[in-house]
Design an enzyme around this catalytic site. Structure first.
Site, PDB file in Angstrom:
ATOM      1  N   ASP A  29       0.910  -1.289   0.034  1.00 16.17           N
ATOM      2  CA  ASP A  29       0.111   0.300  -0.038  1.00 16.17           C
ATOM      3  C   ASP A  29       0.363   1.423   0.156  1.00 16.17           C
ATOM      4  OD1 ASP A  29      -2.151   2.096   0.547  1.00 16.17           O
ATOM      5  OD2 ASP A  29      -3.170   1.025   2.327  1.00 16.17           O
ATOM      6  N   HIS A  58      -0.989   4.407   0.084  1.00 18.80           N
ATOM      7  CA  HIS A  58      -1.039   5.481   0.110  1.00 18.80           C
ATOM      8  C   HIS A  58      -0.713   6.561   1.008  1.00 18.80           C
ATOM      9  CE1 HIS A  58      -4.411   3.528  -2.012  1.00 18.80           C
ATOM     10  NE2 HIS A  58      -4.511   4.839  -2.346  1.00 18.80           N
TER      11      HIS A  58
HETATM   12  C1  B12 Z   1      -4.737   9.720  -3.270  1.00 23.63           C
HETATM   13  C2  B12 Z   1      -5.444   8.753  -3.364  1.00 23.63           C
HETATM   14  C3  B12 Z   1      -4.296   7.741  -4.091  1.00 23.63           C
HETATM   15  C4  B12 Z   1      -3.029   8.190  -4.338  1.00 23.63           C
HETATM   16  C5  B12 Z   1      -1.981   8.123  -3.022  1.00 23.63           C
HETATM   17  C6  B12 Z   1      -1.035   8.951  -3.693  1.00 23.63           C
HETATM   18  C7  B12 Z   1      -0.180   8.543  -2.324  1.00 23.63           C
HETATM   19  N1  B12 Z   1       1.284   8.581  -2.297  1.00 23.63           N
HETATM   20  O1  B12 Z   1      -0.614   8.837  -1.294  1.00 23.63           O
HETATM   21  C8  B12 Z   1      -2.879   7.073  -5.083  1.00 23.63           C
HETATM   22  C9  B12 Z   1      -3.065   7.568  -7.320  1.00 23.63           C
HETATM   23  C10 B12 Z   1      -1.300   6.809  -5.342  1.00 23.63           C
HETATM   24  C11 B12 Z   1      -3.622   5.648  -5.217  1.00 23.63           C
HETATM   25  C12 B12 Z   1      -3.809   4.540  -5.229  1.00 23.63           C
HETATM   26  C13 B12 Z   1      -3.956   3.508  -5.519  1.00 23.63           C
HETATM   27  N2  B12 Z   1      -5.938   3.754  -4.740  1.00 23.63           N
HETATM   28 CO1  B12 Z   1      -6.320   5.330  -4.246  1.00 23.63          CO
HETATM   29  N3  B12 Z   1      -7.079   6.877  -3.277  1.00 23.63           N
HETATM   30  C14 B12 Z   1      -6.487   8.147  -3.161  1.00 23.63           C
HETATM   31  C15 B12 Z   1      -6.743   8.525  -1.972  1.00 23.63           C
HETATM   32  C16 B12 Z   1      -8.095   9.664  -3.796  1.00 23.63           C
HETATM   33  C17 B12 Z   1      -6.838   9.272  -0.996  1.00 23.63           C
HETATM   34  C18 B12 Z   1      -6.198   9.110  -0.381  1.00 23.63           C
HETATM   35  C19 B12 Z   1      -5.481  10.092   1.093  1.00 23.63           C
HETATM   36  O2  B12 Z   1      -5.042  10.572   0.701  1.00 23.63           O
HETATM   37  N4  B12 Z   1      -7.042  10.609   1.808  1.00 23.63           N
HETATM   38  C20 B12 Z   1      -6.514  11.560   2.442  1.00 23.63           C
HETATM   39  C21 B12 Z   1      -6.087  11.024   4.001  1.00 23.63           C
HETATM   40  C22 B12 Z   1      -6.134  11.690   5.176  1.00 23.63           C
HETATM   41  O3  B12 Z   1      -6.810   9.562   4.761  1.00 23.63           O
HETATM   42  P1  B12 Z   1      -6.885   8.421   4.674  1.00 23.63           P
HETATM   43  O4  B12 Z   1      -5.587   7.943   3.736  1.00 23.63           O
HETATM   44  O5  B12 Z   1      -8.181   7.780   4.861  1.00 23.63           O
HETATM   45  O6  B12 Z   1      -6.596   8.324   6.558  1.00 23.63           O
HETATM   46  C23 B12 Z   1      -6.964   8.897   7.720  1.00 23.63           C
HETATM   47  C24 B12 Z   1      -7.616   7.475   7.548  1.00 23.63           C
HETATM   48  O7  B12 Z   1      -8.118   6.417   7.132  1.00 23.63           O
HETATM   49  C25 B12 Z   1      -7.395   7.489   9.009  1.00 23.63           C
HETATM   50  N5  B12 Z   1      -6.871   6.188   9.805  1.00 23.63           N
HETATM   51  C26 B12 Z   1      -5.591   5.357   8.905  1.00 23.63           C
HETATM   52  N6  B12 Z   1      -5.212   4.502   9.247  1.00 23.63           N
HETATM   53  C27 B12 Z   1      -5.512   4.471  11.049  1.00 23.63           C
HETATM   54  C28 B12 Z   1      -5.474   3.755  11.822  1.00 23.63           C
HETATM   55  C29 B12 Z   1      -5.724   4.015  12.727  1.00 23.63           C
HETATM   56  C30 B12 Z   1      -6.213   3.102  13.544  1.00 23.63           C
HETATM   57  C31 B12 Z   1      -7.222   4.618  12.698  1.00 23.63           C
HETATM   58  C32 B12 Z   1      -7.588   5.030  14.424  1.00 23.63           C
HETATM   59  C33 B12 Z   1      -7.544   5.591  11.913  1.00 23.63           C
HETATM   60  C34 B12 Z   1      -6.122   5.794  10.809  1.00 23.63           C
HETATM   61  O8  B12 Z   1      -6.417   8.248   9.309  1.00 23.63           O
HETATM   62  C35 B12 Z   1      -5.664   8.692   8.617  1.00 23.63           C
HETATM   63  C36 B12 Z   1      -5.747  10.057   8.816  1.00 23.63           C
HETATM   64  O9  B12 Z   1      -6.574  10.983   9.138  1.00 23.63           O
HETATM   65  C37 B12 Z   1      -8.465   7.573  -1.418  1.00 23.63           C
HETATM   66  C38 B12 Z   1     -10.436   7.931  -1.830  1.00 23.63           C
HETATM   67  C39 B12 Z   1     -10.179   9.120  -0.725  1.00 23.63           C
HETATM   68  N7  B12 Z   1     -10.625   9.931  -0.362  1.00 23.63           N
HETATM   69  O10 B12 Z   1      -9.885   8.698   0.784  1.00 23.63           O
HETATM   70  C40 B12 Z   1      -8.073   6.772  -2.420  1.00 23.63           C
HETATM   71  C41 B12 Z   1      -8.656   5.712  -2.289  1.00 23.63           C
HETATM   72  C42 B12 Z   1      -7.633   4.995  -0.768  1.00 23.63           C
HETATM   73  N8  B12 Z   1      -7.526   4.645  -3.220  1.00 23.63           N
HETATM   74  C43 B12 Z   1      -8.063   3.190  -3.777  1.00 23.63           C
HETATM   75  C44 B12 Z   1      -7.521   2.528  -4.845  1.00 23.63           C
HETATM   76  C45 B12 Z   1      -8.483   1.138  -4.955  1.00 23.63           C
HETATM   77  C46 B12 Z   1      -6.415   2.501  -4.908  1.00 23.63           C
HETATM   78  C47 B12 Z   1      -5.713   1.676  -6.231  1.00 23.63           C
HETATM   79  C48 B12 Z   1      -5.669   0.365  -5.795  1.00 23.63           C
HETATM   80  C49 B12 Z   1      -6.518   1.938  -7.485  1.00 23.63           C
HETATM   81  C50 B12 Z   1      -6.028   1.545  -8.865  1.00 23.63           C
HETATM   82  N9  B12 Z   1      -6.328   0.160  -8.855  1.00 23.63           N
HETATM   83  O11 B12 Z   1      -4.821   1.620  -9.273  1.00 23.63           O
HETATM   84  C51 B12 Z   1      -4.406   2.093  -5.472  1.00 23.63           C
HETATM   85  C52 B12 Z   1      -3.049   1.933  -4.888  1.00 23.63           C
HETATM   86  C53 B12 Z   1      -1.755   1.715  -5.327  1.00 23.63           C
HETATM   87  C54 B12 Z   1      -1.755   1.139  -4.013  1.00 23.63           C
HETATM   88  N10 B12 Z   1      -0.744   0.120  -3.996  1.00 23.63           N
HETATM   89  O12 B12 Z   1      -1.433   1.381  -2.473  1.00 23.63           O
HETATM   90  C55 B12 Z   1      -9.495   2.957  -2.643  1.00 23.63           C
HETATM   91  C56 B12 Z   1      -9.273   1.883  -1.881  1.00 23.63           C
HETATM   92  C57 B12 Z   1     -10.902   1.181  -2.161  1.00 23.63           C
HETATM   93  C58 B12 Z   1     -11.168   0.598  -1.057  1.00 23.63           C
HETATM   94  N11 B12 Z   1     -10.074  -0.037   0.003  1.00 23.63           N
HETATM   95  O13 B12 Z   1     -12.006   0.294  -0.893  1.00 23.63           O
HETATM   96  C59 B12 Z   1      -9.920   4.618  -2.506  1.00 23.63           C
HETATM   97  C60 B12 Z   1     -11.012   4.897  -1.269  1.00 23.63           C
HETATM   98  C61 B12 Z   1     -10.685   5.072  -3.641  1.00 23.63           C
HETATM   99  C62 B12 Z   1     -12.194   4.499  -3.491  1.00 23.63           C
HETATM  100  N12 B12 Z   1     -13.174   4.713  -3.427  1.00 23.63           N
HETATM  101  O14 B12 Z   1     -12.206   3.926  -4.715  1.00 23.63           O
HETATM  102  N13 B12 Z   1      -4.764   6.005  -4.950  1.00 23.63           N
END
Ligand code: B12
Lengths: 452, 137
Positions: free
Chosen positions: B14, B16
C-alpha cells in the site's frame, strides 16, 4: 616535510615503501612472501633488504605500520534484532577493519557465552536497542558477559539510557569497558563513525600489545592501524578528494588474499532509483565487507566448494586439494587466477544490495535493500592474486552484474584499475597527515588497465 | 518522564502516504515518540522496529483494500517475538463497503486490540490508546 618508512605486515606478502612527502614520490617499494607461520620480523627484514639501496641513502623521519598479523583484529558483535542493531554492529566492525568471528542477536544463552569465552576475540562490540528503546536484552547480555573468566576489552554502542548500568555491570566483572554513542540511535539510522574511531583507538592502546605481536619488538610501537582500516582510509581519500583537490568519485575495490577477500564501495550518495522502495538499514556510503571463507590459499578449498556445482574441472579439484594438504611446491598462476576470479565474484555479490520484485494485487513493486552499485565504474584490484595474474581485468570483471542475477546490484560496466605497486595499504597510513600529497600519490599509483 | 514509543506504518504494498503523515503529526502532538516506518511496510519490519525501540503500541494502516491478507499473522508474529504491545488497525480495511462488525470480528481474531472503520478520526484512536495504556499500567 618528512620521509616515511611504511609497512603492511601480517598477510601473505609483507609490503613496505619509502615515501618522500616533499617530492611526492615513492622512493622505493618492495614486498616479500611470508607464510602465516613465519616470524613477522623476517618479512620486515626481507623487505628492508630489498629497499637497502635507497634506505642507506635517506634519513627516515618516521616508521609506521598497519597489521593484519595473528588473524587481524578479531571481533565478536552482539546486537538485538539480526537485521537492525546486529547488522549495524557488524557493519561498524567491518568499517573499522575488523573481522567478525562471531555474531549474536537477542538474549545470549550459556552456550553462546561459552562460545564467546572460547573465541579468542580481541574485542567485543555490545549493542542493542535504539536510544530510549529496549533495555532488558542488553542489560541481560552485559551481566552474562560480566561473568566470563577470560577478559577482553568491550565496547558498548547500544541504547544510551543503559550506558551507566552497562559500565557498572561490566567493570564490576573486571572488564575494560569503553562507551560510545549508539550505532543505531533511532530506528533505521546507522551511525558507525564514532564507533569506528573508538575501535581504532582500542586497537592502538591495548589490542596491539594484548595480541602479543612481540616478535615485532622494535616495530610494535609503530603499528597504528589494522590493515583494512588503512586501505579504507586510502580509498576514501582517493574517492572523495580533499578541500583543494578532487577525488576520482565513486569506486569499488576488491582485495583478495590467502585467507579472506575484502570488498569496498565508496559512494557520494545513497542511490535508490525512482519508484523503488527501500527496506531495512541504509548501509554506510563507505562500506567494507569481509568474507572469511574466500581466499586463494587457506580457503582455496572452500572457494572451490562454493563453485563445485558450476565447474567441471578435475584440474582445479586436484589443485585445491594439493593446496589444502600443503603438498604444493610451485603455485600455478593460471589456476590461482581462476580461484581469485571466484573470490571476486562471490565476495562482490555478497557485498552488493538486492532488488526484490514483489508481485502484489497492485502490480509489480520493487524493493531495494543494501547498496545499489550499478552505476559505479571504477573497480580497483588489490592484493597478490590479482597483481600476479596474467589477466587482472578478467578477474575484476567478475564484479559486473550478471545476466542471470539482475537482482544483485553490481556495476553494469567497469573500468579496471590495479594497485600495481602494492602501495594502497601503506599510503592509507598517511591519509590524514598529508591528504593532498597522498591523494596525488594514489592517483599516480593506482593504475588504469586496458581491456585485453 | 520518558515518552511512550509507538510504531506506525502502512502495511503491505500500500502506497497511500497522506494519512500516514497525518497520523505521525497527530501522535507527536499527543506526546508520543513516533517511529514512522512509512508506506509499504512488512510485518517483519513492524515487529523488528517494536523490539528495538521498546514500543508500547503498533498502529497499522491499510487503505487499499487488501488489509485482511496483509495483516494475517501479525498478531502471532508479535506474540512469537515476545512483544507485549497494543495492536491497532484502521483505514479502508477491505474492498468496498462490507458489514463492519464482521470485519472487526475477523481482525480481533487475528490479535488486534482495536479495529477502526473507514473515515475514523485518528483523535479517537489516540484517546483509546491513552486509555488502554493507562489500563495496562
Ligand atoms: C490519493 C489516493 C491515491 C493515490 C495515493 C498517493 C499517495 N502516495 O498517497 C494513488 C493514485 C497512488 C492511489 C492509488 C491507488 N488507490 Co487510492 N486513493 C486515494 C484517495 C483519493 C485519497 C487518499 C488520501 O490521501 N486520503 C486522505 C487521508 C488523510 O485519509 P486516509 O488515507 O483515509 O487516512 C486517514 C484515516 O483513514 C485514518 N486512519 C488510517 N489508518 C488508521 C489507523 C487507525 C488505528 C485509526 C484510528 C485511523 C486510521 O486516519 C487517517 C488520517 O486522518 C482515496 C479516496 C479517499 N478519498 O480516501 C483513494 C482510495 C484509498 N484508493 C483506492 C484504490 C482502490 C487505489 C488503487 C488500488 C487504485 C488502482 N486500482 O490502481 C491504488 C493502490 C496503489 C497502492 N499500491 O497502494 C480506494 C480503496 C478502496 C478500498 N479500500 O475499498 C480508495 C478509497 C478510492 C475508492 N473510493 O475507491 N490512490
Amino acid at each position: 616535510m618528512p620521509t616515511y618508512l611504511l609497512f603492511d605486515v601480517g598477510s601473505t606478502y609483507t609490503k613496505g615503501c619509502i615515501v618522500d612527502i616533499d617530492q611526492e614520490r615513492i622512493l622505493a617499494q618492495a614486498s616479500a612472501l611470508t607464510t602465516a607461520t613465519t616470524d613477522i620480523s623476517i618479512g620486515i627484514q626481507a623487505v628492508k633488504d630489498r629497499m637497502m639501496d635507497v634506505l642507506s641513502k635517506v634519513t627516515i623521519d618516521q616508521t609506521l605500520a598497519c597489521s593484519s598479523a595473528k588473524g587481524g583484529l578479531k571481533m565478536v558483535a552482539v546486537g538485538l534484532v539480526p537485521d537492525l542493531t546486529l547488522k549495524a554492529a557488524t557493519l561498524a566492525c567491518y568499517s573499522a577493519g575488523a573481522k567478525v568471528i562471531q555474531a549474536y542477536s537477542f538474549m545470549l544463552n550459556d552456550h553462546e557465552i561459552k562460545q564467546i569465552e572460547d573465541s579468542g576475540c580481541d574485542l567485543l562490540l555490545l549493542t542493542g536497542g535504539t536510544d530510549g528503546g529496549n533495555r532488558d536484552v542488553v542489560l541481560h547480555n552485559a551481566s552474562k558477559l560480566s561473568k566470563l573468566n577470560r577478559k577482553f576489552p568491550i565496547l558498548y554502542a547500544g541504547n544510551k539510557s543503559c550506558q551507566d548500568d552497562i559500565r557498572a555491570i561490566l567493570s564490576a566483572g573486571g572488564f575494560d569497558i569503553t562507551i560510545c554513542p549508539n550505532v543505531m540511535p533511532v530506528y533505521g539510522v546507522l551511525e558507525v563513525e564514532e564507533c569506528r574511531d573508538k575501535i581504532r583507538d582500542l586497537f592502538l592502546s591495548t589490542i596491539v600489545k594484548a595480541k602479543g605481536l612481540s616478535e615485532l619488538n622494535s616495530l610494535i610501537k609503530e603499528i597504528v592501524l589494522p590493515t583494512p582500516y588503512s586501505v579504507m582510509e586510502a580509498l576514501k581519500l582517493l574517492s572523495s578528494g580533499t578541500k583543494s583537490e578532487s577525488g576520482i568519485g565513486d569506486l569499488m575495490a576488491v582485495d583478495i588474499g590467502g585467507a579472506t577477500t575484502d570488498v569496498y564501495s565508496m559512494n557520494k550518495q545513497f542511490v535508490v532509483k525512482d519508484n523503488v522502495g527501500y527496506k531495512g538499514l541504509k548501509e554506510p556510503l563507505q562500506k567494507r565487507s569481509v568474507e572469511g571463507d574466500l581466499g586463494v590459499r587457506f580457503n582455496a578449498h572452500s572457494v572451490y566448494e562454493l563453485k563445485a556445482d558450476e565447474v567441471d574441472d578435475e584440474g582445479m579439484k586436484d589443485y585445491v586439494q594439493e593446496i589444502e594438504e600443503g603438498k604444493i611446491d610451485s603455485f600455478d598462476t593460471q589456476k590461482d587466477s581462476r580461484l581469485a576470479a571466484w573470490c571476486c565474484e562471490i565476495a562482490c555479490q555478497r557485498h552488493a544490495g538486492r532488488m526484490e520484485t514483489s508481485y502484489t494485487p497492485m502490480g509489480v513493486g520493487y524493493y531495494q535493500s543494501g547498496k545499489d552499485l550499478r552505476d559505479v565504474r571504477v573497480m580497483i584490484g588489490i592484493g597478490g592474486p590479482i597483481l600476479h595474474s596474467k589477466n587482472p581485468v578478467e578477474i575484476l570483471k567478475k564484479a559486473l552484474t550478471q545476466k542471470a542475477h539482475p537482482e544483485i546490484l553490481l556495476p553494469l560496466e567497469i573500468e579496471a584499475y590495479l594497485d600495481r605497486n602494492y602501495v594502497v595499504s601503506c599510503l592509507g597510513l598517511l591519509a590524514h597527515r598529508h591528504p593532498d600529497e597522498v591523494l596525488r600519490l594514489l592517483k599516480r599509483n593506482v593504475e588504469k588497465l586496458n581491456d585485453e | 518522564m520518558e515518552k511512550t514509543t509507538i510504531v506506525i506504518g502502512v502495511i503491505g504494498a500500500d502506497v497511500h502516504a497522506v494519512g500516514n503523515r497525518i497520523i505521525e503529526y497527530a501522535m507527536n502532538q499527543a506526546g508520543f515518540n513516533v517511529v514512522n516506518l512509512g508506506v509499504m511496510v512488512s510485518q517483519k519490519e513492524f515487529v523488528d522496529a517494536a523490539i528495538e525501540t521498546n514500543a508500547k503500541a503498533i498502529i497499522v494502516s491499510s487503505l487499499y483494500g487488501h488489509g485482511e491478507l496483509d495483516c494475517r499473522g501479525l498478531g502471532d508474529a508479535c506474540k512469537e517475538a515476545g512483544l507485549d504491545v497494543l495492536l491497532y488497525v484502521g483505514g479502508n480495511l477491505v474492498v468496498g463497503k462490507s458489514d463492519f462488525e464482521v470485519v472487526e470480528e475477523k481482525f480481533k481474531k487475528m490479535g488486534f486490540d482495536r479495529v477502526y472503520p473507514p473515515g475514523s478520526d485518528i483523535e479517537q484512536g489516540i484517546r483509546d490508546l491513552m486509555a488502554d495504556l493507562k489500563n495496562k499500567a
